[in-house]
Design an enzyme around this catalytic site. Structure first.
Site, PDB file in Angstrom:
ATOM      1  CB  SER A   1      -0.922   0.002   1.226  1.00  0.00           C
ATOM      2  OG  SER A   1      -1.631  -1.211   1.312  1.00  0.00           O
TER       3      SER A   1
HETATM    4  N1  SAM Z   1      -0.084  -4.434   4.158  1.00  0.00           N
HETATM    5  C1  SAM Z   1       0.552  -5.107   3.061  1.00  0.00           C
HETATM    6  C2  SAM Z   1       1.967  -4.630   2.854  1.00  0.00           C
HETATM    7  O1  SAM Z   1       2.451  -3.822   3.670  1.00  0.00           O
HETATM    8  O2  SAM Z   1       2.612  -5.084   1.912  1.00  0.00           O
HETATM    9  C3  SAM Z   1      -0.232  -4.959   1.791  1.00  0.00           C
HETATM   10  C4  SAM Z   1      -1.467  -5.734   1.790  1.00  0.00           C
HETATM   11  S1  SAM Z   1      -2.198  -5.918   0.202  1.00  0.00           S
HETATM   12  C5  SAM Z   1      -2.880  -4.352  -0.096  1.00  0.00           C
HETATM   13  C6  SAM Z   1      -3.599  -6.918   0.667  1.00  0.00           C
HETATM   14  C7  SAM Z   1      -3.235  -8.337   1.016  1.00  0.00           C
HETATM   15  O3  SAM Z   1      -4.380  -8.984   1.542  1.00  0.00           O
HETATM   16  C8  SAM Z   1      -2.788  -9.177  -0.181  1.00  0.00           C
HETATM   17  O4  SAM Z   1      -1.532  -9.719   0.061  1.00  0.00           O
HETATM   18  C9  SAM Z   1      -3.860 -10.262  -0.274  1.00  0.00           C
HETATM   19  O5  SAM Z   1      -3.369 -11.501  -0.724  1.00  0.00           O
HETATM   20  C10 SAM Z   1      -4.326 -10.333   1.159  1.00  0.00           C
HETATM   21  N2  SAM Z   1      -5.636 -10.929   1.362  1.00  0.00           N
HETATM   22  C11 SAM Z   1      -6.770 -10.790   0.631  1.00  0.00           C
HETATM   23  N3  SAM Z   1      -7.767 -11.511   1.178  1.00  0.00           N
HETATM   24  C12 SAM Z   1      -7.261 -12.122   2.284  1.00  0.00           C
HETATM   25  C13 SAM Z   1      -7.789 -12.980   3.283  1.00  0.00           C
HETATM   26  N4  SAM Z   1      -9.061 -13.388   3.300  1.00  0.00           N
HETATM   27  N5  SAM Z   1      -6.962 -13.388   4.267  1.00  0.00           N
HETATM   28  C14 SAM Z   1      -5.666 -13.011   4.313  1.00  0.00           C
HETATM   29  N6  SAM Z   1      -5.108 -12.197   3.396  1.00  0.00           N
HETATM   30  C15 SAM Z   1      -5.894 -11.751   2.405  1.00  0.00           C
END
Ligand code: SAM
Length: 209
Positions: free
Chosen positions: A57
């Site tokens: 993000s």
């Molecule tokens: N905060 C992270 C960083 O600093 O890199 C970025 C997060 S990214 C915007 C969103 C993440 O949520 C992705 O890696 C995606 O695979 C994960 N995600 C989506 N649905 C999910 C779920 N039900 N459980 C766990 N992770 C999930």
């Protein structure tokens, strides 16, 4: 140097004032959490692509969520969406214990390598569906969801401690509102913070794949 400029221009000028959040953002090297091809862009004011079609993000939105969660040094925090592990590292700088769930094995494994290399020992990474939370370490003082949910997942509300805060994007797959949920004795309160655009939360209480 690039990190200092990021803090001044992208964070302080836009109202990030929590000293613990600013100190963590100054300390954690975002460049370590992106692939070598985009390393030069690591401190730019935008999200960047990581593996599995996901994103790290924008620094401002990460700092904004950390500040909104009113984190305490003694707190235990649940993060949904480990992604690169960048926000996980920031959380680990600020609170005592971090549990972070990611659904993609590949992302969780590479985040684990980075976090170990950088010396974080107060982090537990879990692979699975974060919409179900992580009961073994509940309740949590704060929960941060870094993917867009159609609504606040019930399991996460249940696993939030009394007095706890949850910050999450709620909306459709393309556009959402960042929302702050508080669990109080008289029930849940929910306030809208600002507009945002996250990748979707995929899971039992999220969107279908
Ligand atoms: N905060 C992270 C960083 O600093 O890199 C970025 C997060 S990214 C915007 C969103 C993440 O949520 C992705 O890696 C995606 O695979 C994960 N995600 C989506 N649905 C999910 C779920 N039900 N459980 C766990 N992770 C999930």
């Amino acid at each position: 140097m690039q990190r200092e400029v990021m803090i001044e221009r992208q964070l302080k000028r836009r109202g990030i004032h929590d000293e613990r959040v600013l100190a963590a953002m100054a300390k954690v090297p975002r460049a370590e959490f992106v692939s070598p091809e985009v390393r030069e862009q690591a401190y730019e004011d935008r999200p960047l692509t990581i593996a599995c079609g996901q994103t790290i993000s924008q620094p401002y939105i990460v700092a904004y969520m950390l500040q909104a969660a009113e984190l305490h040094p003694e707190g235990r925090v649940l993060e949904i969406g480990t992604g690169s592990g960048y926000q996980t590292a920031l959380l680990a700088e600020i609170v005592r214990e971090v549990i972070s769930i990611e659904r993609h094995v590949e992302l969780s494994k590479s985040a684990e390598q980075r976090l170990t290399y950088l010396g974080y020992i107060n982090v537990q990474l879990v692979i699975g569906d974060g919409t179900l939370g992580y009961l073994p370490r509940a309740p949590y003082d704060a929960i941060l969801v870094s993917a867009a949910a159609p609504e606040a997942p019930r399991a996460l509300l249940e696993q939030l401690a009394l007095g706890g805060r949850m910050v999450l994007p709620i909306g459709n797959r393309d556009l959402q509102d960042l929302v702050l949920v508080r669990k109080e004795e008289r029930g849940m309160s929910q306030i809208r913070l600002e507009g945002c655009a996250f990748v979707p939360l995929i899971g039992a209480a999220g969107f279908p794949e």
